[in-house]
Scaffold this active site. Structure first.
Site, mmCIF file in Angstrom:
data_model
loop_
_atom_site.group_PDB
_atom_site.id
_atom_site.type_symbol
_atom_site.label_atom_id
_atom_site.label_comp_id
_atom_site.label_asym_id
_atom_site.label_seq_id
_atom_site.Cartn_x
_atom_site.Cartn_y
_atom_site.Cartn_z
ATOM 1 N N ARG A 1 0.901 -1.141 0.170
ATOM 2 C CA ARG A 1 -0.062 0.161 0.177
ATOM 3 C C ARG A 1 0.819 1.205 0.056
ATOM 4 N NH1 ARG A 1 -4.330 0.235 -2.308
ATOM 5 N NH2 ARG A 1 -4.551 2.245 -1.156
ATOM 6 N N ILE A 2 1.973 1.349 0.909
ATOM 7 C CA ILE A 2 2.669 2.469 1.068
ATOM 8 C C ILE A 2 3.496 2.682 -0.293
ATOM 9 C CG2 ILE A 2 4.507 3.833 2.391
ATOM 10 C CD1 ILE A 2 1.540 3.727 3.528
ATOM 11 N N CYS B 1 2.270 5.773 10.779
ATOM 12 C CA CYS B 1 1.368 6.807 10.807
ATOM 13 C C CYS B 1 0.755 7.325 12.274
ATOM 14 C CB CYS B 1 0.050 6.502 9.937
ATOM 15 S SG CYS B 1 -0.670 4.681 10.556
ATOM 16 N N ARG C 1 -6.387 -10.840 15.488
ATOM 17 C CA ARG C 1 -5.989 -10.361 14.347
ATOM 18 C C ARG C 1 -6.475 -11.322 13.371
ATOM 19 N NH1 ARG C 1 -2.232 -6.267 12.990
ATOM 20 N NH2 ARG C 1 -1.299 -5.241 14.973
ATOM 21 N N ARG D 1 -9.504 -1.700 15.442
ATOM 22 C CA ARG D 1 -9.565 -1.850 13.930
ATOM 23 C C ARG D 1 -10.906 -1.913 13.722
ATOM 24 N NH1 ARG D 1 -4.324 -2.985 11.953
ATOM 25 N NH2 ARG D 1 -3.030 -1.696 13.594
ATOM 26 N N ASN E 1 -4.261 7.370 7.434
ATOM 27 C CA ASN E 1 -2.971 6.426 7.469
ATOM 28 C C ASN E 1 -2.251 6.027 6.474
ATOM 29 O OD1 ASN E 1 -5.823 4.916 7.282
ATOM 30 N ND2 ASN E 1 -4.461 3.535 6.955
#
Length: 330
Positions: free
Chosen positions: A10-11, A149, A193, A229, A310
Site C-alpha cells: 500500500r505505501i 502513521c 487479528r 480496527r 493512515n
C-alpha cells in the site's frame, strides 16, 4: 534525488503514484516479487484513491507511467539489488522486511547512499518524526526511521499538551483494517487479528507507547496506547484521554492547536471545527487533524480527537523527508 522503492504494498504503491507528479525527485526503480503486469495494474487502479489519469503499462523489465520509465525489479534478496549501478541516492524501504539496522544496511551495501524506512524500525535506528525532531538529521546519517502513521499523529499532540504538563495519557487509535488482518477467520498468533476484518470491531496490540517514550523520555511510564480496527478501508481517529497537571478549558486547548496549525506545524497538523466523519479525511496530507468540536475537559482530564489518513498523511511525511534530506545532503 534518485529514488528507489523496495516493497510495493500500500505505501510503496502510493509513493510511486505521488513521485510521478514530482520533478525534484526521480523515481528510478522499484522492487517487488509480484509480476510486473500485476504491479502495473495495481498502480493504475486503486480502490481507495481512484484510477490514475496516466497510463501504466509493463514493458519488459520496466514500468511506463505516462512519459516516465521506471525499472521494475523482482529480487527477493535485497543484497542483490543493483543500487550502485543505478546510482540510487535514497531507498524507500517499504517491504517491512529490512527494519533492523543490520537489515536496512543491506541497501547501503548494495550501493544506495541512504535508507528511509516506512515504519518505526528497531531501536538502533534513529527515530525521527518530521516536524518534531527531524532537525537531528545530518549528512552522515545513513538510515532514518520516520515512525508510522500513528506515531506521526500522536507525537505532535502530546508535545503540544506537555507544555501544560502531562500526568498520564491513554490513547486509542480507531484505525481502518489493514493487510495484516484477515478477510475470513483464520489462525494468527494474536487471536483477534485472525478474525474477519470487515465483520467486527477488533482490538489489536500495538507498541506505540514504546516509540513515544523514545521520542519523549519525560513521558516514560505515563503513556499507553491500543488500536481498535474498524470495518472501513481508509482513515483513522486518535482518541486521547490525558490527565494534565493543570486545569485548562476546552477553549484554551483548542486555541493551542489552532495556533500550531498556522505556525510551526503548518502542513503537518491542522485544526477544524467541521463535523467530520472518517470518509472526509481521505487524501488529507496532515499527520493529524484536530477536531475542535470534540475537545472536552473534566477537571484536569482532557479528551482530544484527531483524524488522519493512515496512508496519504504518512506518505506526505515521507515526501517531506525526501525534500529535507536533499537540502541536508547538498
Amino acid at each position: 534525488m534518485r529514488i528507489a522503492i523496495n516493497g510495493m504494498g500500500r505505501i510503496g504503491r502510493l509513493l510511486f503514484r505521488r513521485l510521478m507528479d514530482q520533478s525534484e525527485h526521480q523515481l528510478i526503480a522499484v522492487n517487488d516479487i509480484m509480476e510486473t503486469d500485476n504491479l502495473a495494474y495495481l498502480l493504475k487502479y486503486d480502490s481507495l484513491y481512484g484510477t490514475l489519469q496516466e497510463s501504466v503499462v509493463a514493458e519488459g523489465n520496466n514500468l511506463i507511467c505516462g512519459s516516465k520509465k521506471v525499472v521494475a525489479l523482482k529480487e527477493a534478496n535485497a543484497e542483490n539489488l543493483p543500487w550502485k549501478a543505478l546510482d540510487i541516492d535514497i531507498v524507500l524501504e517499504c517491504s517491512g522486511r529490512y527494519t533492523s539496522k543490520e537489515g536496512a544496511e543491506v541497501h547501503l551495501k548494495a550501493g544506495a547512499k541512504k535508507v528511509l524506512l516506512s515504519t518505526t524500525g528497531s531501536s538502533e535506528i534513529p527515530l525521527m518524526i518530521y516536524g518534531y525532531n527531524h532537525h537531528q538529521l545530518t549528512k552522515d546519517t545513513p538510515i532514518v526511521a520516520p515512525g508510522g502513521c500513528m506515531t506521526n499523529c500522536t507525537t505532535h499532540v502530546l508535545y503540544i499538551l506537555n507544555a501544560i504538563g502531562i500526568e498520564s495519557a491513554q490513547i486509542n487509535i480507531l484505525h481502518s483494517y489493514t493487510s495484516r488482518q484477515q478477510l475470513v477467520d483464520t489462525w494468527h498468533k494474536q487471536f483477534r487479528r485472525g478474525r474477519a476484518a470487515a465483520e467486527s470491531i477488533i482490538p489489536v496490540e500495538i507498541d506505540l507507547h514504546v516509540s513515544l517514550e523514545r521520542l519523549m523520555p519525560v513521558l516514560k511510564d505515563k503513556v499507553m496506547a491500543t488500536s481498535t480496527r474498524v470495518p472501513v478501508t481508509n482513515g483513522a481517529m486518535a482518541d486521547f484521554s490525558i490527565q494534565l497537571k493543570e486545569a485548562v478549558s476546552a477553549a484554551d486547548i483548542n486555541a493551542r492547536f489552532k495556533k500550531a496549525a498556522v505556525n510551526e506545524y503548518k502542513g503537518i497538523l491542522d485544526y477544524t471545527e467541521d463535523p467530520l466523519v472518517s470518509a472526509d479525511i481521505k487524501g488529507n496530507r496532515n499527520s493529524c487533524l484536530i477536531d475542535g468540536t470534540l475537545t472536552s475537559v473534566v477537571g484536569k482530564q482532557v479528551k482530544i480527537i484527531a483524524w488522519f489518513d493512515n496512508e496519504y498523511g504518512f506518505t506526505s511525511r515521507m515526501l517531506d523527508w525526501l525534500d529535507y534530506w536533499k537540502k541536508v545532503m547538498n
